[in-house]
Design an enzyme around this catalytic site. Structure first.
Site, PDB file in Angstrom:
ATOM      1  N   THR A   1       9.785  13.192   6.669  1.00  0.00           N
ATOM      2  CA  THR A   1       9.732  12.037   7.331  1.00  0.00           C
ATOM      3  C   THR A   1      10.604  12.448   9.138  1.00  0.00           C
ATOM      4  OG1 THR A   1       9.773   9.629   8.099  1.00  0.00           O
ATOM      5  CG2 THR A   1      11.046  10.614   6.755  1.00  0.00           C
ATOM      6  N   ASP A   2      10.120  12.358   9.912  1.00  0.00           N
ATOM      7  CA  ASP A   2      10.660  12.267  11.521  1.00  0.00           C
ATOM      8  C   ASP A   2      12.240  11.549  11.342  1.00  0.00           C
ATOM      9  OD1 ASP A   2       9.471  10.069  11.984  1.00  0.00           O
ATOM     10  OD2 ASP A   2       8.356  10.783  13.977  1.00  0.00           O
ATOM     11  N   GLU A   3      11.602  10.239  10.394  1.00  0.00           N
ATOM     12  CA  GLU A   3      13.342   9.267  10.407  1.00  0.00           C
ATOM     13  C   GLU A   3      14.173   9.421  10.555  1.00  0.00           C
ATOM     14  OE1 GLU A   3      11.706   4.966   9.698  1.00  0.00           O
ATOM     15  OE2 GLU A   3       9.725   5.784  10.234  1.00  0.00           O
TER      16      GLU A   3
ATOM     17  N   LYS B   1      15.707   9.494   2.481  1.00  0.00           N
ATOM     18  CA  LYS B   1      14.312  10.615   2.952  1.00  0.00           C
ATOM     19  C   LYS B   1      16.028  11.913   3.087  1.00  0.00           C
ATOM     20  CE  LYS B   1      11.006  11.001   2.687  1.00  0.00           C
ATOM     21  NZ  LYS B   1       9.953  12.082   1.278  1.00  0.00           N
TER      22      LYS B   1
HETATM   23  P1  NAD Z   1       3.031   5.523   0.155  1.00  0.00           P
HETATM   24  O1  NAD Z   1       3.931   4.115   0.290  1.00  0.00           O
HETATM   25  O2  NAD Z   1       1.347   5.358   0.201  1.00  0.00           O
HETATM   26  O3  NAD Z   1       2.814   6.279  -1.799  1.00  0.00           O
HETATM   27  C1  NAD Z   1       3.909   6.495  -2.274  1.00  0.00           C
HETATM   28  C2  NAD Z   1       3.146   6.762  -3.607  1.00  0.00           C
HETATM   29  O4  NAD Z   1       4.407   7.604  -4.737  1.00  0.00           O
HETATM   30  C3  NAD Z   1       2.708   5.587  -4.773  1.00  0.00           C
HETATM   31  O5  NAD Z   1       1.294   5.730  -4.837  1.00  0.00           O
HETATM   32  C4  NAD Z   1       3.773   4.795  -5.771  1.00  0.00           C
HETATM   33  O6  NAD Z   1       2.737   4.560  -6.558  1.00  0.00           O
HETATM   34  C5  NAD Z   1       4.376   6.712  -5.627  1.00  0.00           C
HETATM   35  N1  NAD Z   1       5.982   7.156  -6.099  1.00  0.00           N
HETATM   36  C6  NAD Z   1       6.612   5.765  -5.886  1.00  0.00           C
HETATM   37  N2  NAD Z   1       7.332   6.307  -6.687  1.00  0.00           N
HETATM   38  C7  NAD Z   1       7.583   6.930  -7.552  1.00  0.00           C
HETATM   39  C8  NAD Z   1       8.353   7.637  -8.319  1.00  0.00           C
HETATM   40  N3  NAD Z   1       8.771   7.214  -8.799  1.00  0.00           N
HETATM   41  N4  NAD Z   1       7.647   8.704  -8.983  1.00  0.00           N
HETATM   42  C9  NAD Z   1       6.129   9.177  -9.375  1.00  0.00           C
HETATM   43  N5  NAD Z   1       5.616   8.111  -8.298  1.00  0.00           N
HETATM   44  C10 NAD Z   1       6.573   7.165  -7.089  1.00  0.00           C
HETATM   45  O7  NAD Z   1       4.167   6.726   0.621  1.00  0.00           O
HETATM   46  P2  NAD Z   1       2.866   7.533   2.189  1.00  0.00           P
HETATM   47  O8  NAD Z   1       2.765   6.732   2.706  1.00  0.00           O
HETATM   48  O9  NAD Z   1       1.469   7.837   1.075  1.00  0.00           O
HETATM   49  O10 NAD Z   1       4.047   8.926   1.834  1.00  0.00           O
HETATM   50  C11 NAD Z   1       4.317   9.701   1.252  1.00  0.00           C
HETATM   51  C12 NAD Z   1       5.300  10.673   1.798  1.00  0.00           C
HETATM   52  O11 NAD Z   1       5.189  11.303   2.544  1.00  0.00           O
HETATM   53  C13 NAD Z   1       6.842  10.008   1.455  1.00  0.00           C
HETATM   54  O12 NAD Z   1       7.643  11.151   0.860  1.00  0.00           O
HETATM   55  C14 NAD Z   1       6.748   9.329   2.971  1.00  0.00           C
HETATM   56  O13 NAD Z   1       8.606  10.388   3.152  1.00  0.00           O
HETATM   57  C15 NAD Z   1       5.919  10.896   3.520  1.00  0.00           C
HETATM   58  N6  NAD Z   1       5.671  10.743   4.591  1.00  0.00           N
HETATM   59  C16 NAD Z   1       4.839   9.621   5.344  1.00  0.00           C
HETATM   60  C17 NAD Z   1       4.846   9.151   6.903  1.00  0.00           C
HETATM   61  C18 NAD Z   1       3.513   7.928   6.767  1.00  0.00           C
HETATM   62  O14 NAD Z   1       3.347   8.048   8.255  1.00  0.00           O
HETATM   63  N7  NAD Z   1       3.352   7.429   6.329  1.00  0.00           N
HETATM   64  C19 NAD Z   1       5.172  10.107   7.641  1.00  0.00           C
HETATM   65  C20 NAD Z   1       6.280  10.870   6.658  1.00  0.00           C
HETATM   66  C21 NAD Z   1       6.497  11.268   5.993  1.00  0.00           C
HETATM   67  O1  DAU Z   2       7.559   8.171  11.130  1.00  0.00           O
HETATM   68  C1  DAU Z   2       7.267   8.287   9.421  1.00  0.00           C
HETATM   69  C2  DAU Z   2       7.434   7.533   9.365  1.00  0.00           C
HETATM   70  O2  DAU Z   2       6.269   6.031   9.773  1.00  0.00           O
HETATM   71  C3  DAU Z   2       7.561   7.010   7.246  1.00  0.00           C
HETATM   72  O3  DAU Z   2       8.781   7.876   7.023  1.00  0.00           O
HETATM   73  C4  DAU Z   2       6.179   5.460   7.154  1.00  0.00           C
HETATM   74  O4  DAU Z   2       7.312   6.491   5.529  1.00  0.00           O
HETATM   75  C5  DAU Z   2       5.754   5.010   7.723  1.00  0.00           C
HETATM   76  O5  DAU Z   2       5.511   3.831   6.735  1.00  0.00           O
HETATM   77  C6  DAU Z   2       6.743   5.404   9.211  1.00  0.00           C
HETATM   78  O6  DAU Z   2       7.400   4.067   8.753  1.00  0.00           O
HETATM   79  P1  DAU Z   2       7.227   2.954  11.021  1.00  0.00           P
HETATM   80  O7  DAU Z   2       8.087   2.062  10.283  1.00  0.00           O
HETATM   81  O8  DAU Z   2       7.249   3.605  11.585  1.00  0.00           O
HETATM   82  O9  DAU Z   2       6.079   2.630  10.572  1.00  0.00           O
HETATM   83  P2  DAU Z   2       5.822   0.693  10.111  1.00  0.00           P
HETATM   84  O10 DAU Z   2       3.725   1.071  10.686  1.00  0.00           O
HETATM   85  O11 DAU Z   2       6.221  -0.046   9.383  1.00  0.00           O
HETATM   86  O12 DAU Z   2       5.815   0.420  11.704  1.00  0.00           O
HETATM   87  C7  DAU Z   2       5.211   1.633  12.624  1.00  0.00           C
HETATM   88  C8  DAU Z   2       5.672   0.570  14.078  1.00  0.00           C
HETATM   89  O13 DAU Z   2       5.265  -0.904  14.163  1.00  0.00           O
HETATM   90  C9  DAU Z   2       7.293  -0.343  14.222  1.00  0.00           C
HETATM   91  O14 DAU Z   2       7.811   0.374  15.451  1.00  0.00           O
HETATM   92  C10 DAU Z   2       7.622  -0.965  13.878  1.00  0.00           C
HETATM   93  C11 DAU Z   2       5.939  -1.407  14.049  1.00  0.00           C
HETATM   94  N1  DAU Z   2       5.631  -3.021  13.293  1.00  0.00           N
HETATM   95  C12 DAU Z   2       5.966  -2.700  12.040  1.00  0.00           C
HETATM   96  C13 DAU Z   2       4.633  -3.420  11.727  1.00  0.00           C
HETATM   97  C14 DAU Z   2       4.260  -4.103  10.217  1.00  0.00           C
HETATM   98  C15 DAU Z   2       5.577  -4.369  14.138  1.00  0.00           C
HETATM   99  O15 DAU Z   2       5.550  -4.736  14.789  1.00  0.00           O
HETATM  100  N2  DAU Z   2       4.722  -5.385  13.742  1.00  0.00           N
HETATM  101  C16 DAU Z   2       4.789  -4.687  11.996  1.00  0.00           C
HETATM  102  O16 DAU Z   2       3.809  -5.781  11.503  1.00  0.00           O
END
Ligand code: NAD
Ligand code: DAU
Length: 355
Positions: free
Chosen positions: A133-135, A163
């Site tokens: 992730t970019d975080e 991460k």
């Molecule tokens: P998600 O939470 O929707 O899915 C995570 C999946 O991992 C689930 O199916 C869960 O059951 C599985 N899981 C959790 N623990 C596990 C374990 N110990 N063994 C096997 N499986 C397990 O997450 P996502 O949003 O699909 O993110 C997927 C990946 O991408 C993560 O590594 C996250 O850090 C990364 N990522 C997400 C975002 C985003 O915006 N969602 C952006 C950048 C990177």
């Molecule tokens: O940047 C990549 C990341 O993006 C991934 O690594 C994470 O897995 C993914 O969950 C996401 O993280 P964020 O914290 O950015 O996503 P979230 O949707 O939780 O929040 C997006 C923005 O919105 C953040 O600034 C917090 C804000 N927010 C979130 C929720 C859930 C609100 O203002 N209200 C809310 O109820």
């Protein structure tokens, strides 16, 4: 040939597998622990597809991973499995440490042992792609340049710290043991099958349910949004052509303030599914207490991926967000199953006690 994909019952992983098997017949072994975020309903269209092998289990289970690697001899492992929600990491970091750090470590150990035993040609072909992730880069000020791959790691939440630790382990396994790794650091994804705890699906769901749309703090925090299928195409490209040991930032050049994102969602919903009382969904916006340690701005510079591997996103924010809202309108049953918890019963019905 096959690939082992972890966490592929989650949001991005399931989109990745659906996309992979729509273009390719190469078998996918899907290892997912089915936490609250894992939903086999996402992959219901693959039920009859022999190229999708689902295994319920954890990346932290060395013996299970070792057995799967020995049995299927995949040419690549793609690691999506993680605890992914920042708010949950603030309330309870333990699972994040166990899965994101310990889990990635055990997975790397099993892969290292497997890779070490491969014949030379298969060893050279093998890839371990870690999805991050970019975080990990921390927070930007308004005028700072977007994150490049050389930015310092400055994670601020338990999620991003976990991460970051996993990224460092992946890097160390390349430098120390010669494991052929690739790491991608992506910005915020959105699109189908996004769990409705995250901003975009939560607001779509709450809007339609007549509930408040919670905006943390002043809503001026900036995220850089990428349509999930573009993330999948980037991973496919890095897997194909990425240089071993390298990191690739993935992003769509779509910086938006949270409040603007929610205004856009409201405008699309006002058009596609107007409220019965004729008022805008905007009236449901509610400012709530800010997230502790809330990062102010993320922005990804994806120049390296474009210049070196020729990848570009197919969607703009405007096209992607409209598709997303339409998907949620068309898939209310999926949303209802997830929000009511019925998706876990669906699993039970479908697979019995084994689920
Ligand atoms: P998600 O939470 O929707 O899915 C995570 C999946 O991992 C689930 O199916 C869960 O059951 C599985 N899981 C959790 N623990 C596990 C374990 N110990 N063994 C096997 N499986 C397990 O997450 P996502 O949003 O699909 O993110 C997927 C990946 O991408 C993560 O590594 C996250 O850090 C990364 N990522 C997400 C975002 C985003 O915006 N969602 C952006 C950048 C990177
Ligand atoms: O940047 C990549 C990341 O993006 C991934 O690594 C994470 O897995 C993914 O969950 C996401 O993280 P964020 O914290 O950015 O996503 P979230 O949707 O939780 O929040 C997006 C923005 O919105 C953040 O600034 C917090 C804000 N927010 C979130 C929720 C859930 C609100 O203002 N209200 C809310 O109820």
């Amino acid at each position: 040939m096959s690939i082992l994909v972890t966490g592929a019952a989650g949001f991005i992983g399931s989109n990745f597998v659906l996309d992979w098997l729509s273009q390719d017949n190469e078998t996918v072994i899907n290892l997912d622990a089915l936490t609250y975020a894992g939903n086999r309903e996402n992959l219901a269209s693959l039920e009859e597809n022999p190229a999708h092998i689902f295994v319920r289990g954890s990346i932290a289970d060395f013996d299970l991973v070792a057995k799967l690697l020995a049995e299927h001899a995949p040419r690549a492992v793609i690691n999506f499995a993680a605890e992914s929600h920042v708010d949950r990491s603030i309330h309870g970091p333990e699972d994040f440490i166990q899965t994101n750090i310990v889990g990635t470590f055990r997975l790397l150990e099993a892969v290292r042992a497997y890779h070490g035993r491969l014949p030379e040609n298969e060893k050279n072909r093998f890839r371990f792609l870690h999805v991050s992730t970019d975080e990990v880069y921390g927070s930007l000020n308004k005028d700072d340049a977007a994150f490049t791959e050389t930015n310092r790691y400055e994670p601020n939440s338990p999620y991003s710290a976990s991460k970051a630790a996993s990224d460092h382990l992946v890097r160390a396994y390349h430098h120390t043991y010669g494991l052929p790794v690739l790491t991608t650091n992506c910005s915020n994804n959105y699109g189908p099958y996004h769990f409705p705890e995250k901003l975009i699906p939560l607001c779509i769901h709450n809007a339609l349910a007549g509930k408040p749309l919670p905006i943390y703090g002043d809503g001026q925090q900036i995220r850089d949004w990428l349509y999930v299928k573009d993330h999948c195409s980037a991973i496919r490209r890095v897997l194909e052509a990425g240089k071993l040991g390298e990191v690739y930032n993935v992003g769509g050049w779509n910086e938006k303030a949270n409040l603007d994102v929610v205004h856009t969602l409201c405008a699309i919903l006002d058009e596609l599914s107007p409220r019965a009382d004729g008022q805008s969904y905007r009236t449901q916006i509610t400012f709530v207490t800010d997230r502790p340690g809330h990062d102010r701005r993320y922005a990804i510079d994806a120049t390296k991926l474009e210049r070196e591997l020729g990848w570009k996103p197919a969607e703009t924010f405007e096209t992607g967000i409209r598709k997303t809202v339409q998907w949620y309108l068309d898939n209310q049953a999926w949303v209802n199953n997830v929000t009511s918890g019925a998706y876990k019963q669906w699993l039970g019905k479908q697979y019995g006690a084994a689920a």
